[in-house]
Structure formats: C-alpha cells, structure tokens
Scaffold this motif. Sequence first.
Motif, PDB file in Angstrom:
ATOM      1  N   LYS A  35       0.803  -1.233   0.000  1.00  0.00           N
ATOM      2  CA  LYS A  35       0.000   0.000   0.000  1.00  0.00           C
ATOM      3  C   LYS A  35       0.834   1.281   0.000  1.00  0.00           C
ATOM      4  O   LYS A  35       0.396   2.305  -0.525  1.00  0.00           O
ATOM      5  CB  LYS A  35      -0.930   0.010   1.212  1.00  0.00           C
ATOM      6  CG  LYS A  35      -2.011  -1.068   1.149  1.00  0.00           C
ATOM      7  CD  LYS A  35      -2.946  -0.986   2.349  1.00  0.00           C
ATOM      8  CE  LYS A  35      -4.042  -2.041   2.235  1.00  0.00           C
ATOM      9  NZ  LYS A  35      -4.970  -1.987   3.392  1.00  0.00           N
ATOM     10  N   LYS A  36       2.014   1.225   0.595  1.00  0.00           N
ATOM     11  CA  LYS A  36       2.811   2.446   0.710  1.00  0.00           C
ATOM     12  C   LYS A  36       4.287   2.138   0.520  1.00  0.00           C
ATOM     13  O   LYS A  36       4.778   1.124   1.003  1.00  0.00           O
ATOM     14  CB  LYS A  36       2.584   3.107   2.075  1.00  0.00           C
ATOM     15  CG  LYS A  36       3.273   4.456   2.237  1.00  0.00           C
ATOM     16  CD  LYS A  36       2.920   5.112   3.561  1.00  0.00           C
ATOM     17  CE  LYS A  36       3.597   6.466   3.701  1.00  0.00           C
ATOM     18  NZ  LYS A  36       3.261   7.145   4.969  1.00  0.00           N
ATOM     19  N   GLN A  88      -1.179   2.994  -2.716  1.00  0.00           N
ATOM     20  CA  GLN A  88      -1.838   4.277  -2.492  1.00  0.00           C
ATOM     21  C   GLN A  88      -0.885   5.460  -2.567  1.00  0.00           C
ATOM     22  O   GLN A  88      -1.277   6.561  -2.946  1.00  0.00           O
ATOM     23  CB  GLN A  88      -2.515   4.277  -1.118  1.00  0.00           C
ATOM     24  CG  GLN A  88      -3.567   3.201  -0.943  1.00  0.00           C
ATOM     25  CD  GLN A  88      -4.059   3.094   0.491  1.00  0.00           C
ATOM     26  OE1 GLN A  88      -3.622   3.837   1.369  1.00  0.00           O
ATOM     27  NE2 GLN A  88      -4.967   2.167   0.739  1.00  0.00           N
ATOM     28  N   GLU A  89       0.365   5.214  -2.195  1.00  0.00           N
ATOM     29  CA  GLU A  89       1.277   6.353  -2.040  1.00  0.00           C
ATOM     30  C   GLU A  89       2.722   5.938  -2.236  1.00  0.00           C
ATOM     31  O   GLU A  89       3.152   4.893  -1.762  1.00  0.00           O
ATOM     32  CB  GLU A  89       1.105   6.946  -0.640  1.00  0.00           C
ATOM     33  CG  GLU A  89       1.995   8.126  -0.331  1.00  0.00           C
ATOM     34  CD  GLU A  89       1.836   8.622   1.104  1.00  0.00           C
ATOM     35  OE1 GLU A  89       2.598   9.517   1.493  1.00  0.00           O
ATOM     36  OE2 GLU A  89       0.951   8.102   1.808  1.00  0.00           O
ATOM     37  N   SER A 144       6.187   7.903  -1.441  1.00  0.00           N
ATOM     38  CA  SER A 144       6.792   9.123  -0.890  1.00  0.00           C
ATOM     39  C   SER A 144       8.309   9.023  -1.007  1.00  0.00           C
ATOM     40  O   SER A 144       8.872   7.932  -1.071  1.00  0.00           O
ATOM     41  CB  SER A 144       6.378   9.324   0.568  1.00  0.00           C
ATOM     42  OG  SER A 144       6.811   8.252   1.377  1.00  0.00           O
ATOM     43  N   SER A 156       8.377  13.406  -4.731  1.00  0.00           N
ATOM     44  CA  SER A 156       6.974  12.990  -4.797  1.00  0.00           C
ATOM     45  C   SER A 156       6.075  14.178  -4.475  1.00  0.00           C
ATOM     46  O   SER A 156       6.461  15.110  -3.761  1.00  0.00           O
ATOM     47  CB  SER A 156       6.693  11.831  -3.828  1.00  0.00           C
ATOM     48  OG  SER A 156       6.907  12.231  -2.496  1.00  0.00           O
ATOM     49  N   ASP A 159       1.754  14.593  -3.719  1.00  0.00           N
ATOM     50  CA  ASP A 159       0.449  13.939  -3.590  1.00  0.00           C
ATOM     51  C   ASP A 159       0.551  12.425  -3.754  1.00  0.00           C
ATOM     52  O   ASP A 159      -0.340  11.781  -4.304  1.00  0.00           O
ATOM     53  CB  ASP A 159      -0.548  14.494  -4.613  1.00  0.00           C
ATOM     54  CG  ASP A 159      -0.768  15.994  -4.456  1.00  0.00           C
ATOM     55  OD1 ASP A 159      -0.726  16.472  -3.300  1.00  0.00           O
ATOM     56  OD2 ASP A 159      -0.962  16.673  -5.471  1.00  0.00           O
ATOM     57  N   GLY A 160       1.677  11.868  -3.300  1.00  0.00           N
ATOM     58  CA  GLY A 160       1.852  10.426  -3.360  1.00  0.00           C
ATOM     59  C   GLY A 160       2.260   9.883  -4.706  1.00  0.00           C
ATOM     60  O   GLY A 160       2.317   8.672  -4.915  1.00  0.00           O
ATOM     61  N   PRO A 213       0.326   5.879  -8.370  1.00  0.00           N
ATOM     62  CA  PRO A 213      -0.119   4.658  -7.672  1.00  0.00           C
ATOM     63  C   PRO A 213      -1.455   4.146  -8.210  1.00  0.00           C
ATOM     64  O   PRO A 213      -2.346   4.931  -8.557  1.00  0.00           O
ATOM     65  CB  PRO A 213      -0.236   5.116  -6.220  1.00  0.00           C
ATOM     66  CG  PRO A 213       0.740   6.236  -6.097  1.00  0.00           C
ATOM     67  CD  PRO A 213       0.668   6.955  -7.417  1.00  0.00           C
ATOM     68  N   LYS A 261      -5.130   5.540  -7.210  1.00  0.00           N
ATOM     69  CA  LYS A 261      -5.491   6.951  -7.324  1.00  0.00           C
ATOM     70  C   LYS A 261      -6.762   7.119  -8.165  1.00  0.00           C
ATOM     71  O   LYS A 261      -6.885   6.533  -9.238  1.00  0.00           O
ATOM     72  CB  LYS A 261      -4.355   7.752  -7.961  1.00  0.00           C
ATOM     73  CG  LYS A 261      -3.140   7.970  -7.075  1.00  0.00           C
ATOM     74  CD  LYS A 261      -3.404   9.041  -6.041  1.00  0.00           C
ATOM     75  CE  LYS A 261      -2.154   9.385  -5.260  1.00  0.00           C
ATOM     76  NZ  LYS A 261      -2.411  10.361  -4.188  1.00  0.00           N
TER      77      LYS A 261
END
Length: 379
Positions: free
Chosen positions: A123-124, A146-147, A149, A159, A161-162, A176, A179
């Motif tokens: 997810k990240k 999702q992101e 960074s 980065s 907004d992810g 990602p 989004k």
Amino acid sequence: MKIYLSIIVSFISVICKSQRMTVNQINYQMTGDHKAMVVKGSYSGNIIIPDKITFQDVTYVIEALGYDSFSGSHQLISVKLPESIRNIEGRAFEDCINLTSINFPKSLQRIENAAFFKCDQLKKVIIPENVELISPNAFSYCSSLQEISVDPKNKFYASKDGVLYDKTFKILIKVPDTKSEVNIADTVEKIFPSTFENCRFLSKIELPLSITDIPTFSFDNCKALKEFNIHQNIKTIGWDIFRNAENLEKFTVDPLNPNFSTEEGVLYDHEKTSLLKFPPAKEKFTIPATVKNIVTSAFNTSKNLKEIIIPETVEKINTWAFANCPVLTKITIMAKKPTYMSEAFQISRKITFYVPKETVEEYKKSNDSSWKNANYVGI
C-alpha cells in the motif's frame, strides 16, 4: 607458467563467486570479496535479512536481493532489510501477492526492473535519500498501492500527492494504482508506458501542454476513463495506448493540433487516412472512406464491438488490429480484392467475412492465411 597460474586463479575466483549457501533458511550467493546477495527461494511469513552472515567461518556482507529472488513467494507477508542492502534487482518480489510491508534502508541505491510487479497488497512505499535509480515499472500492477513518498534529501527523485517524479518534476514516473484523481505538475515533459498502468479508478487524465509524446501502453487497464483529450502539442502516440480501457467512449482533439483528428469519437491522423484508436465502449462502427490504414491494435480489446464495416479504400490492416474483440461477429469488407492483412483478427473462432458476392471466390483463393482460413458470405 604465469599464464596458466592466472587462468587457474581466475577459474577459482569464478567458482567462489558462484558458490551458494543457505543460512537460517535464506539462500545466498557470493558476489565478490566477502560479499553476498539473497537468491531464489520459496519464502513465507515475516522475513528478516541480516546485514552479515557467517558460512564456513567466513563472514559475508549482504548487499543485494538478486534477480527473481523472492518472486512467486505467495505466502510472504513482510520483509525487513538491513542497512547493508544497496540493490534490489529485477523481479525480486514479482507476484508476491500477499507482501504487505517492506522497508527500504538508507543504504539502498537501486530498485530495478519490475522489482515489485504484482505485489497486490503493498500500500505504501517510502524511497530513502540515497536511491539513484528506480525502474519506471518497478511498482507496476501493485493493485493496492496508495502512495509513493520520497525523502526530501534524495537528489534524483521527488513525490507530490503520493505520485513519483524525478527531482526536476520533468518526468512523471509512477501514479499509484489506487489513485482516483491526479493533478499532474505542469512542468512534466515525459511519461513512461507504465506511468498510468492499471490506474483503474482514474476517470479523468489531463496531460500538461509540456508533454508531446504518449508512449505505447500508456493507459493500459485504465478502466474508469470515459473520455481522453489530445491537446495541441501532442506529436506522437504509441500503439495500443488504451488497451483494456474498456469504458472509453470517445477521444477529443484540440483543433490546433496539426497531427491528429477525431470523428465520432474515434482517433485518426490529421488527414484521417490512418485509424489510430477506436474507443472500446462503442458497439458498431463504419470506418470512413478516407481511411487507407488501420494501425496495429487499433481495435484491440474492444470488448463491446459487435459489427464493423470496412470500406474498399482500406489498403492495409495491421497486426492485432482486431485482437481480443470477443463479440465481434459481423465483419463487412467492401474491398473487391483481399486487403493486405497481417494477423489482424486474433479471434479463437473461425471468422466469417461479409464481402461483395462477386468477390467471394477471389477471397477464398488468397494465399494470405488471414483470408484463406475464413468463412465468406456474399452481400
């Protein structure tokens, strides 16, 4: 004698570098003087990679995760990497469908080709400051991502907004997969084939005027897109850019664009002599008489297309032009002799073409297998 000794030393060096070992159920391979990398194995659960291992009284520093090292480990849940890791090689975690957590240490410098391809539960991602290379498709088809960074100290990447960019914000690297909207920096000049790949919740994508080229497969599996605008500065569009974008209804083109045009939502070159892309949501279509060329994959994955009429002006139907059109049952071709065609209809069933009745026998005699192996109905 010195030559023979050199050869022997080199041979021994190669043997040592290729030596594999297993320590605490993790497989390693020597890569150099007291250095090693993790190699292919079947891994599961929560894995901790040590910074060093000792094997046969020799200590090795673990510097890399080798090509394909964890791929297909469906039961792998998390991986903790040590501060010695510098490189995650290609496809290292491909198809690790239950991997939910991995840390990237400060020592990391490279994340290579398709390293995390199809890591569905990831997810990240946090990119540390010393990473200097990220393959554009490193995180392709990470369906839950999702992101992304980036440490502000990183000299090569950033980065917002992810979303992952290069440091100058001139290259958009990866959006990602989860989004639903993205505001692209207006400084962006370049995108990759994998930039928007599998962004199946994006209903709208507006490219800034600074982007002039759209590469092949750019919006693959962008299922929520219904409309796409070609702005005035777009110069080139790769083939099959909207593969599996099954809900796309129409293209629009800025009137000031000198390279492309639309009619009934279909994308053409400016003179309408080449049909470039058909919106997959359409069910029926008659190709206009200006068209001479149907480009590669122009109708590919048009899963709703049932009927098509091809005028006699069409001189060439390129590879995969009508591939993956499962409900296409009526194909009318008005040409009085077989058009050049190269594996255009990739359809599993035997195809029936509707052609002028006086030309049926000529079509049947064609040496081109695309025509020879079909059924014909005269009209």
